[in-house]
Motif scaffolding. Structure first.
Motif, mmCIF file in Angstrom:
data_model
loop_
_atom_site.group_PDB
_atom_site.id
_atom_site.type_symbol
_atom_site.label_atom_id
_atom_site.label_comp_id
_atom_site.label_asym_id
_atom_site.label_seq_id
_atom_site.Cartn_x
_atom_site.Cartn_y
_atom_site.Cartn_z
ATOM 1 N N GLY A 386 0.826 -1.191 0.000
ATOM 2 C CA GLY A 386 0.000 0.000 0.000
ATOM 3 C C GLY A 386 0.863 1.244 0.000
ATOM 4 O O GLY A 386 2.074 1.182 -0.223
ATOM 5 N N TRP A 642 -11.099 7.072 -1.291
ATOM 6 C CA TRP A 642 -10.126 7.421 -0.257
ATOM 7 C C TRP A 642 -10.436 6.690 1.049
ATOM 8 O O TRP A 642 -11.580 6.313 1.311
ATOM 9 C CB TRP A 642 -10.158 8.925 0.012
ATOM 10 C CG TRP A 642 -9.556 9.750 -1.075
ATOM 11 C CD1 TRP A 642 -10.198 10.308 -2.138
ATOM 12 C CD2 TRP A 642 -8.177 10.120 -1.202
ATOM 13 N NE1 TRP A 642 -9.318 11.006 -2.928
ATOM 14 C CE2 TRP A 642 -8.068 10.911 -2.377
ATOM 15 C CE3 TRP A 642 -7.036 9.869 -0.450
ATOM 16 C CZ2 TRP A 642 -6.856 11.445 -2.807
ATOM 17 C CZ3 TRP A 642 -5.828 10.398 -0.871
ATOM 18 C CH2 TRP A 642 -5.742 11.173 -2.035
ATOM 19 N N ASN A 643 -9.398 6.556 1.883
ATOM 20 C CA ASN A 643 -9.640 6.101 3.244
ATOM 21 C C ASN A 643 -10.226 7.255 4.056
ATOM 22 O O ASN A 643 -10.414 8.366 3.547
ATOM 23 C CB ASN A 643 -8.362 5.542 3.883
ATOM 24 C CG ASN A 643 -7.271 6.600 4.035
ATOM 25 O OD1 ASN A 643 -7.439 7.757 3.650
ATOM 26 N ND2 ASN A 643 -6.139 6.209 4.597
ATOM 27 N N GLU A 644 -10.494 7.026 5.317
ATOM 28 C CA GLU A 644 -11.233 8.005 6.111
ATOM 29 C C GLU A 644 -10.500 9.333 6.245
ATOM 30 O O GLU A 644 -11.112 10.404 6.181
ATOM 31 C CB GLU A 644 -11.531 7.431 7.500
ATOM 32 C CG GLU A 644 -12.420 8.323 8.352
ATOM 33 C CD GLU A 644 -12.794 7.683 9.678
ATOM 34 O OE1 GLU A 644 -13.421 8.371 10.504
ATOM 35 O OE2 GLU A 644 -12.458 6.492 9.880
ATOM 36 N N SER A 648 -4.701 7.755 1.884
ATOM 37 C CA SER A 648 -4.456 6.595 1.036
ATOM 38 C C SER A 648 -5.772 6.230 0.353
ATOM 39 O O SER A 648 -6.821 6.821 0.638
ATOM 40 C CB SER A 648 -3.927 5.410 1.852
ATOM 41 O OG SER A 648 -3.463 4.385 0.988
ATOM 42 N N THR A 650 -8.590 3.258 -0.697
ATOM 43 C CA THR A 650 -9.118 1.912 -0.466
ATOM 44 C C THR A 650 -9.451 1.233 -1.788
ATOM 45 O O THR A 650 -9.573 0.021 -1.853
ATOM 46 C CB THR A 650 -10.377 1.971 0.413
ATOM 47 O OG1 THR A 650 -11.357 2.812 -0.221
ATOM 48 C CG2 THR A 650 -10.036 2.544 1.789
ATOM 49 N N HIS A 651 -9.608 2.045 -2.841
ATOM 50 C CA HIS A 651 -9.806 1.506 -4.192
ATOM 51 C C HIS A 651 -9.138 2.455 -5.169
ATOM 52 O O HIS A 651 -9.441 3.650 -5.185
ATOM 53 C CB HIS A 651 -11.297 1.369 -4.514
ATOM 54 C CG HIS A 651 -11.555 0.683 -5.825
ATOM 55 N ND1 HIS A 651 -11.892 1.372 -6.970
ATOM 56 C CD2 HIS A 651 -11.494 -0.625 -6.178
ATOM 57 C CE1 HIS A 651 -12.044 0.514 -7.974
ATOM 58 N NE2 HIS A 651 -11.805 -0.703 -7.513
#
Length: 719
Positions: A386, A642-644, A648, A650-651
């Motif tokens: 990641g 996006w992540n929270e 980064s 998430t997809h």
């Protein structure tokens, strides 16, 4: 149903509601439509064919053409497979680059180990000592097509070479990219010279010239991001047990560490007086005549000054010997006419001055920088790879911005280029990157920028591939700004700073800068304000003379260049940069309604964007008949998630690329004798979408509504 109506219906179908606006599919096609020329084709800025008048040379510390006129490089990198397009694609790629104002291509990872189509070496052999005839032919044809269109080439000699069994290299299977070892091992240096001879003395059948005599080959780089001094302070010269190399920055194996041990101790006995050698032995805690161990990074802080400086000088001299030896081989033995660069200053969390002291002896000094390069991670439980990025805007951090970081490396009397830079995807503020760096590069009077990278893969995949962190070819925000800023960069719209602040370092300061805290980054020059490169130019004047104390400098809320054309408004969360020149104006960052330049003001809905207004016909904006407005915000891949905390993904997402259009209104004023103004919305190829629209005049200016799903508008003025 007419074309304009069909287009707007299509837009409504492809818009996706998101927080803060709408996402719209928007692609940049790389093949010309042929019968529908681009309204923002800036290939007229290039001199075709490249090198027509003779070789690029150095005059008064800058790159000039054979006729003495200034050459500014506005370039991109081509990486691995992108260096070897099929012949049926090569002309289209060259034409595409020229349309966007690119006048130089840096051929990077010609020597990769990523596959048959991605390397210049023969693939199915146990040696890297033979070049692939097919790949070399593709490279030759591509270079010739670029040359025809006014695009110079830059060859990198050593970047990604992974040695093979029959190369005669010890621990070949464990070296990875062999960084550091390439600078001192006799066998590897012999192979580097052999490769340089094979490539550079080869006659390109399409230009009828060997590369050593090719005026369109502007630069040859010896090694990429490779320094013995950096390897030393990074702990990569200790010597590890033989085993697979762990990534790009793997340490050297024990065999090469022992070679360094022997060479270091022989060098000590050759170079030091008996008295200094005795002092060094005492500092190292060894008896007379016993080997002196090399320092590890954890010993640096407490090391005796003599011991630390002596070992640093050893690496500096070894590095300098490599640079000088390769330079002499290229110039005197092979007869290379291109300019030669040693390597790049790229690690701004450590001092680069020991390496620069050697690298600056060659023709060109070079730097690399990325705004928030991805930090790659691996999940210990799943092994899944990641990344993370801070994902914050550069306008909020002017003192550690890309222009400030890069400014530390320029040396008086030497051309300075930046051969790698980017706001890597998916940074949400990437629209700021190219306009800001182009503007301050002109203020600093640098000689060239190469954005990394146009593409990694061959054109056969470009229509469908999902781009990675660094590929700009498919990013509509970066590509639109590449063309718009080519105008101001080639023309030199931003004036060079009126004053240049010189910095000098004694030999002792050069070495001791390695032991300064990372908090002194990027200049590692106590007393030197980091705001100075945003106001004045700066250069290194000397590596062997201590500087006088620097003038105190209080950093104001608005940091203005000494030319008055650039302003960087500092703010913890609402920074912005404005540019005001005769032919280009820009509002970049958190653009408020109150910002007004001489000709351009804006009221926009987007909290963050870049608005660049530039003359297309070379006249001042006040009298131009053709203008281009580039209005860029965010870009993303379809279904990207996006992540929270938005650090980064998430997809990653999929094609097509999408933009969040800039919406609002701009006002143009001060257009002398203007009787009318028409606006045309353009697609990714710069072709008009629908008819031209008359802009209304009110309040002493012309009002242009930004409500179309695009990144650029063509504006024509009637007089």
């Amino acid at each position: 149903m007419n074309r304009a109506v069909r287009w707007w219906i299509g837009v409504l179908v492809t818009c996706t509601a998101v927080a803060g606006g709408q996402w719209v599919d928007f692609e940049i096609p790389w093949r010309s439509a042929g019968d529908a020329p681009s309204l923002v084709d800036v290939s007229f800025l290039l001199d075709a064919p490249a090198g027509a008048g003779g070789f690029v040379r150095i005059e008064n510390g800058h790159l000039v053409r054979a006729d003495g006129s200034r050459l500014r490089i506005w370039g991109v990198n081509l990486t691995a497979a992108a260096c070897f397009p099929r012949k049926e694609d090569a002309a289209a790629v060259a034409e595409h680059l020229a349309r966007f104002g690119v006048n130089a291509a840096r051929f990077h990872f010609l020597d990769s180990n990523w596959g048959r189509e991605k390397t210049l070496f023969e693939w199915e052999t146990d040696s890297t000592r033979r070049l692939s005839a097919e790949q070399l032919d593709r490279l030759d044809f591509f270079v010739a097509e670029l040359k025809r269109r006014g695009v110079y080439s830059n060859f990198n000699l050593n970047v990604g070479r992974n040695f093979r069994k029959e190369d005669g290299v010890t621990d070949w299977q464990y070296l990875g990219l062999a960084k550091a070892v390439t600078l001192f091992d006799p066998r590897i240096i012999e192979l580097e010279k052999e490769y340089a001879r094979q490539l550079l003395t080869h006659v390109n059948p399409y230009t009828k010239r060997a590369y050593v005599e090719e005026p369109a080959l502007v630069i040859v780089e010896l090694v990429n991001e490779n320094s013995l001094v950096e390897a030393w302070f990074s702990g990569r010269l200790i010597g590890r047990e033989p085993g697979p190399a762990d990534g790009t920055w793997a340490g050297i194996t024990r065999h090469y560490a022992e070679q360094l041990d022997r060479r270091y101790n022989a060098w000590l006995r050759e170079r030091l007086s008996d008295e200094d050698l005795k002092r060094l032995e005492q500092a190292a805690g060894v008896g007379s005549g016993e080997p002196i161990a090399r320092l590890r990074p954890e010993q640096f802080d407490k090391a005796d000054a003599l011991r630390f400086a002596t070992e640093a000088r050893f690496y500096m001299e070894l590095e300098d010997r490599f640079f000088q030896g390769m330079y002499t081989y290229l110039k005197d033995t092979l007869g290379v006419r291109a300019l030669v660069a040693a390597t790049s200053d790229h690690n701004h969390y450590r001092s680069g001055y020991p390496m620069l002291a050697s690298a600056s002896k060659l023709d060109i000094v070079d730097g690399h920088v990325y705004w928030q390069h991805p930090n790659y991670t691996r999940d210990a439980a799943t092994g899944r790879r990641g990344f993370t990025i801070p994902n914050t805007p550069m306008v909020n951090d002017p003192l550690f911005s890309t222009p400030v970081q890069l400014s530390r490396s320029a040396v008086r009397g030497k051309p300075y280029t930046v051969s790698e830079t980017n706001h890597p995807f998916p940074n949400e503020y990437a629209c700021e990157g190219i306009p800001i760096l182009a503007a301050y590069a002109l203020l600093q009077d640098w000689d060239g920028l190469f954005f990394y990278t146009f593409e990694h893969d061959a054109p056969t995949s470009w229509d469908t591939k999902t781009p990675g962190h660094f590929d700009i070819a498919h990013d509509p925000v970066k590509m639109a700004n590449l063309a718009a800023c080519a105008l101001m960069f080639h023309r030199g719209d931003v004036a060079a700073a009126r004053r240049t602040v010189m910095r000098s370092y004694s030999a002792e300061q050069v070495i001791e800068s390695l032991r300064l805290s990372w908090r002194e980054r990027p200049f590692f020059t106590p007393g030197f304000s980091l705001a100075i490169p945003l106001v004045h130019a700066t250069r290194i004047a000397s590596f062997d003379t201590a500087s006088t104390p620097y003038e105190p400098f209080t950093v104001p809320e608005v940091i203005a260049s000494d030319t008055g054309q650039l302003q960087w408004r500092r703010a913890a969360d609402r920074g912005r940069v404005t540019m005001q020149t005769d032919r280009t104006e820009a509002l970049i960052g958190f653009v408020p309604a109150a910002d007004a330049l001489r000709h351009l003001s804006a009221t926009v809905d987007n909290p963050f964007c870049a608005l660049v207004l530039s003359s297309l016909d070379g006249r001042p904006i006040a009298r131009a008949e053709r203008l281009v407005l580039t209005a860029t915000g965010r870009s993303q891949l379809t279904d990207m998630a996006w992540n929270e905390d938005r650090t980064s993904l998430t997809h990653w997402g999929r094609r097509p690329m999408q933009i969040e259009p800039v919406r609002g209104q701009i006002r143009l004023r001060g257009l002398a004798d203007a009787k009318g103004l028409t606006v045309r919305v353009m697609d990714g190829a710069g072709r008009p979408l629908g008819p031209a629209v008359e802009a209304p005049r009110a309040d002493g200016g012309w009002h242009v509504t930004l409500d179309a799903p695009t990144v650029w508008y063509r504006i024509d003025v009637r007089r």
